[in-house]
Design an enzyme around this catalytic site. Sequence first.
Site, PDB file in Angstrom:
ATOM      1  N   TYR A  99     -11.859 -15.335   3.054  1.00 32.10           N
ATOM      2  CA  TYR A  99     -10.884 -14.273   3.305  1.00 32.10           C
ATOM      3  C   TYR A  99     -10.416 -14.305   4.763  1.00 32.10           C
ATOM      4  O   TYR A  99     -11.238 -14.333   5.682  1.00 32.10           O
ATOM      5  CB  TYR A  99     -11.515 -12.900   2.987  1.00 32.10           C
ATOM      6  N   LYS A 128       0.808  -1.220   0.000  1.00 29.55           N
ATOM      7  CA  LYS A 128       0.000   0.000   0.000  1.00 29.55           C
ATOM      8  C   LYS A 128       0.841   1.269   0.000  1.00 29.55           C
ATOM      9  O   LYS A 128       0.358   2.327  -0.393  1.00 29.55           O
ATOM     10  CB  LYS A 128      -0.955   0.007   1.189  1.00 29.55           C
ATOM     11  N   TYR A 132      -2.581 -12.718   2.874  1.00 25.07           N
ATOM     12  CA  TYR A 132      -2.327 -12.481   1.441  1.00 25.07           C
ATOM     13  C   TYR A 132      -1.151 -13.309   0.923  1.00 25.07           C
ATOM     14  O   TYR A 132      -1.317 -14.202   0.101  1.00 25.07           O
ATOM     15  CB  TYR A 132      -2.056 -10.988   1.190  1.00 25.07           C
TER      16      TYR A 132
END
Length: 325
Positions: free
Chosen positions: A259, A48, A285
């Site tokens: 998730y 990010k 992730y």
Amino acid sequence: MFENYPKANLAFLPTPLEKIERFSSEVGDINIYMKRDDNTGLAMGGNKARKLEFLMGDAKSKGADTILTTGGPQSNHARMTAAAARRLGMEPILVLKGREPAVRQGNLLLDDLLGADVRFVDTKDYGEIHGKMGKIASQLESRGRKPYIIPLGGSTPLGALGYVEAFLEIMNQADEMGINVDYIVNAVGSGGTHAGLLVGAYLSGKDVEIVGISVDAEKGVFQNDIARIATECSRLLNNDREFKPEDIIVFDEYVGEGYGIVNNETVEAITLMARTEGIILGPVYTGKAMSGLIDLIKKGYFKQGSNVVFIHTGGTPALFDKLVK
Ligand SMILES: Cc1ncc(COP(=O)(O)O)c(C=O)c1O
């Protein structure tokens, strides 16, 4: 290429590109290189930071004093946005999806250290949260503040520019190392990283296959999202290439139960990486995406002897929530 877009200087760049030989030889006959975007800085690193350079650059140029964003309770994006806001002297407000957990650890602990105003909305729908952020922003404006909303994952066309730049950075490093990159593999959570990489490959005319491994939604959803973000991102760079959903390569068979739910394959991938290379992957992730990469190698998806760059997009703080024993 990016001169029309003001950037905030937030990330340690370039991040290293390194060959992970011991891991590669454990999993098959290909050469895996790791792009260490877990080392971008900004409160423990991650992908990010690259998106935030563009997003926060925009926020700053518009005079923002408060940044709002969203994610799950263990959102890396939210934690890094809070850090970016602090770096630039702004107030972070994190509107997180779900119930407030009894114990605040991992990313949430860091959000608290960063002094973010953390609010929980018990819903399954990010649409509802984006509506809520809009309302908070209006209230702030009526009090004379200057709020700026960053949508989920920072996966806007502007944010994706960060990964156009990352693609070019990888190509420069590959040139210096004297290698040709055949594939770039990344974990897909909201699609901006994948979209930026695609645009980078297209604009530089490189024949590099971008492979996404979903950690959340089914592949059709991401193919649509990524095609849209990539098309709009390339428009920002004065190019009118239309990316089509059917051309986007995303595997969704490694999501497991859902998730953020860590499965055995993910733990095995994290453990193998730690024990062969001393590199720590994240549980939500990169560990899950790596379990997908290992399986795809076993199934012969990648050409023998090819060069595969795996982007370590960070997410390690969530280990201290998801893998606590
Ligand atoms: C550690 C980590 N890796 C990968 C991703 C996925 O990136 P994107 O949202 O651009 O698909 C995210 C965020 O969603 C993340 O926090």
